[in-house]
Design a protein around this motif. Structure first.
Motif, short mmCIF file in Angstrom:
data_model
loop_
_atom_site.label_atom_id
_atom_site.label_comp_id
_atom_site.label_asym_id
_atom_site.label_seq_id
_atom_site.Cartn_x
_atom_site.Cartn_y
_atom_site.Cartn_z
N SER A 17 -25.87 55.57 -62.60
CA SER A 17 -26.38 54.53 -61.71
C SER A 17 -27.88 54.66 -61.53
CB SER A 17 -25.66 54.53 -60.36
OG SER A 17 -25.32 55.79 -59.94
N MET A 18 -28.37 55.91 -61.48
CA MET A 18 -29.82 56.12 -61.35
C MET A 18 -30.56 55.47 -62.52
SD MET A 18 -31.76 58.22 -59.36
CE MET A 18 -33.52 58.40 -59.34
N GLU A 56 -46.90 38.58 -61.22
CA GLU A 56 -47.92 38.57 -60.15
C GLU A 56 -47.89 39.84 -59.32
OE1 GLU A 56 -44.30 36.82 -58.15
OE2 GLU A 56 -45.19 36.89 -60.14
N LYS A 66 -37.46 44.07 -63.39
CA LYS A 66 -37.89 43.21 -62.29
C LYS A 66 -39.42 43.12 -62.26
CE LYS A 66 -35.42 43.75 -58.34
NZ LYS A 66 -35.28 44.54 -57.11
N ARG A 93 -41.77 39.57 -62.74
CA ARG A 93 -42.68 39.11 -61.68
C ARG A 93 -44.09 39.54 -62.01
NH1 ARG A 93 -41.76 40.74 -55.89
NH2 ARG A 93 -42.08 42.74 -56.90
N ASP A 124 -35.33 48.11 -62.05
CA ASP A 124 -36.64 48.01 -61.39
C ASP A 124 -37.73 47.65 -62.38
OD1 ASP A 124 -35.65 48.49 -58.97
OD2 ASP A 124 -36.61 50.42 -58.64
N ILE A 179 -30.52 51.69 -62.16
CA ILE A 179 -31.41 51.18 -61.12
C ILE A 179 -32.86 51.21 -61.61
CG2 ILE A 179 -32.34 51.64 -58.82
CD1 ILE A 179 -29.67 50.75 -58.34
N LEU A 180 -33.24 52.32 -62.22
CA LEU A 180 -34.63 52.44 -62.68
C LEU A 180 -34.95 51.40 -63.75
CD1 LEU A 180 -35.13 56.30 -62.76
CD2 LEU A 180 -36.16 54.65 -61.21
N LEU A 220 -17.80 53.25 -60.85
CA LEU A 220 -17.52 53.77 -59.51
C LEU A 220 -16.18 53.27 -58.98
CD1 LEU A 220 -18.72 55.34 -57.12
CD2 LEU A 220 -19.09 53.11 -56.14
N ILE A 222 -21.66 59.97 -62.67
CA ILE A 222 -21.79 58.63 -62.10
C ILE A 222 -23.19 58.44 -61.54
CG2 ILE A 222 -21.01 57.14 -60.24
CD1 ILE A 222 -18.25 58.27 -60.60
N LEU A 223 -23.69 59.49 -60.88
CA LEU A 223 -25.02 59.43 -60.27
C LEU A 223 -26.10 59.18 -61.32
CD1 LEU A 223 -25.47 61.84 -57.44
CD2 LEU A 223 -27.47 61.03 -58.60
#
Lengths: 342, 302
Positions: B283-284, B300, B294, B298, B291, B287-288, B228, B279-280
């Motif tokens: 980045s999508m 729990e 992540k 975690r 996620d 991000i996915l 970007l 670009i979209l």
């Protein structure tokens, strides 16, 4: 509490000074001078030809012939002018004459409207209004959406919103801004490509573009915070002793979730101020972000320094107020702070 | 402490598949660009300038089948330039993000582990860098670096790589510093110290593995960021191609396409839309993927 505030403030002042020094050095490392960055044909077109004597005179007038450290102290503290009179520098709010905006000082450019209008029509006034609208949109939509996605039941609406938020956070504001311009200005012709900033309706698109990513990030942080809080033992206890769900929410969840969300607003505001530099350029918005682009590409040192100083001070103010607000909201933080100080 | 990567869950996740597909598609495009491109992206000619895309037949000029997405004002094929631009984006992401990640990791570990004066100094430096608007800092660095580096065809690229790395490392260093400070206070580090582990061993064996998930997540999030930034700087006109060097040796990039597309927004919005969508998508997918990772780190939250 007061000691805490003072410590924070001192640190911010140190950081702002360091930042101005860093920015000053970098700016003067960029090759060229304010009068050399026109390519030769632009020079010919505008009839800007400087001979050595004129250039020397300009250098002297703006103090660019002094050694770099003298220029810096001249900018920050002040210096003696030709008549031997002392003039005060940035610490008194005198940001110096702008090199490109002829006959205007930097503080005049930032805080006074060019045609004698009100403060709100100055570069800073325009930018701050845009940020204010954008943050209203971001908080007003972000927090409710976060509550919606944190709800327990897995509804279709919740999944759709979660997906929409993931999509929203991955659209860079530059791309969104361009696409919005193509769709609304070029295809639907709802707004002109060059909007009239006296009409509130024309503010909607830049404000929404600026708010788009913050909406998503605020919603996602709200969601994670709420989920984490709902998993705490004291929530289980509260429910076990028969507290109504509404009261659990209000007394235990909200109060505890408020601090992480507030902390997060700092970076969000920072992100928005950073986004200003892009959005303003995209829409030719008359704020200080666009002023900066013009200034740095034409090496208007004083104006660029002024904008960066304003930004650094703004960030500092936001950070201190957020930290103080968190102290007020969460007594545990206050206790920890006092224990650390003792 | 060491857990195995849940391959099974990853294979069943739609988000992971989406990310993999997008990444694979872009990687293939980048590698096969020269064979996929219908035209030489540098070839220009007045006779083929300003062609519309093939489906627009009511414009002033008739489309040509050789130019599926039309051509720009110099007559260069837009599709070919897009395909070549993928290579620039990949090159930037592969070089600058790891560079910034390395610096950020080192500084974060040092500040968090050493504490005291070292930590204060490094934190002040990080605060200072973050008190400048990131993109503006990068603009200044790129302008400086472009003049320092000898003018070769890729000096704009190198300047952008270093300019991005010089700013981006701060966010990672902050994350790692805080995490290391938390970890350092935990028992397993104390145990390691008590059996005589050297600082080097503690950092590499105990601290680094425990912050690795932060590093991976950060890298994934910053791949779209650098692409970007290139586009934004290109749009302003100080990207990897400078505005007045439309010669055969300039680097083709999406930013450059934004720059030439902004003046033709009404006539051929595609020149801006297609790099935007690329670009979209990138980045999508990042991000996915982030996620999903992540969610793993975690347990729990499941």
């Amino acid at each position: 509490m007061l000691a805490f505030f003072a410590r924070k403030l001192l640190r911010v002042i140190a950081v702002v000074f360091g930042t101005t020094l860093l920015a000053f050095l970098l700016m003067h490392l960029i090759p060229g001078n304010p009068w050399s960055n026109y390519s030769s044909n632009v020079r010919a077109m505008k009839g800007i030809w400087l001979d050595a004597a004129q250039e020397k005179e300009l250098y002297r007038r703006f103090g660019l012939d002094l050694p770099l450290w003298r220029q810096y102290t001249r900018y920050i503290v002040g210096d003696f002018d030709e008549q031997g009179e002392f003039f005060c520098g940035a610490i008194c709010g005198n940001l110096g004459p702008s090199i490109q905006q002829r006959g205007r000082t930097v503080q005049d450019f930032l805080f006074a409207a060019p045609d004698g209008g009100s403060f709100w029509h100055s570069a800073f006034g325009y930018s701050i209004r845009l940020v204010f609208f954008a943050s209203c949109i971001a908080v007003g939509l972000g927090i409710p959406l976060g509550f919606l996605t944190a709800a327990r039941a897995q509804t279709r609406l919740k999944r759709a919103v979660s997906f929409g938020l993931a999509a929203l956070i991955s659209i860079p504001n530059f791309v969104l801004g361009l696409l919005a311009m193509i769709v609304f200005a070029s295809w639907l012709k709802l707004i002109p490509v060059l909007p009239n900033w006296n009409q509130p309706a024309h503010w909607i698109i830049p404000a929404v573009v600026l708010a788009a990513m913050p909406i998503a990030s605020i919603a996602r942080v709200t969601q994670t915070t709420l989920e984490n809080t709902l998993n705490e033992d004291y929530i289980l206890t509260a429910r076990a002793k028969g507290m109504t769900e509404r009261r659990v929410m209000r007394v235990h969840v909200l109060r505890n979730a408020l601090v992480p969300i507030t902390t997060f607003l700092g970076p969000v505001l920072m992100e928005m101020f950073g986004g200003l530099f892009i959005v303003e350029n995209l829409y030719a918005f008359p704020g200080f972000g666009r002023g900066y682009w013009d200034a740095i590409l034409k090496l208007d040192y004083s104006l660029a320094m002024g904008v960066l100083l304003l930004y650094a001070v703004g960030i500092g103010v936001v950070n201190v107020s957020i930290a103080t607000l968190c102290e007020i909201l969460d007594p545990r933080l206050r206790a920890a702070e006092e224990a650390a100080a003792a | 402490m060491r857990t195995h990567f849940p391959w099974k869950r990853a294979l069943h996740s739609k988000a992971v598949w989406f990310s993999l597909m997008v990444t694979a598609a872009f990687a293939l495009t980048a590698v096969l660009g020269p064979w996929l491109a219908p035209q030489d992206p540098y070839r220009w000619g007045a006779s083929q300038a300003d062609l519309p895309p093939v489906w627009v037949t009511d414009g002033p000029k008739a489309p040509q089948a050789d130019f599926p997405l039309g051509s720009d004002r110099y007559g260069r094929d837009i599709l070919s330039r897009l395909l070549y631009g993928t290579r620039t984006a990949f090159f930037l992401a592969l070089l600058s993000v790891p560079l910034a990640g390395l610096v950020g990791t080192l500084v974060g570990l040092t500040a968090g582990y050493a504490g005291g004066k070292v930590d204060t100094g490094l934190s002040l430096l990080m605060d200072m860098i973050q008190s400048l608007p990131g993109i503006m800092f990068m603009v200044m660095l790129v302008l400086i670096l472009r003049s320092v580096l000898s003018p070769s065809w890729f000096h704009g690229l190198i300047a952008l790589v270093f300019g991005f790395a010089a700013v981006a490392w701060v966010s990672l260093a902050r994350l790692i510093r805080v995490q290391v400070m938390v970890l350092k206070a935990q028992l397993f580090v104390e145990a390691a110290v008590s059996v005589g582990a050297t600082p080097w061993q503690i950092i590499t064996r105990h601290l680094l593995p425990n912050v690795s998930h932060l590093i991976i997540a950060w890298v994934i999030n910053n791949v779209p960021a650098v692409i970007l930034i290139e586009a934004v700087l290109g749009y302003i006109g100080i990207g990897v191609t400078s505005a007045d060097s439309d010669n055969a040796f300039s680097v083709i990039s999406w930013g450059g396409m934004f720059f030439s597309g902004r003046s033709a927004l009404n006539r051929s919005p595609l020149m801006v839309v297609i790099p935007s969508v690329s670009i979209l998508l990138i980045s999508m997918s990042c991000i996915l993927l982030g996620d999903f990772l992540k969610g793993i780190s975690r347990p729990e939250a499941q």
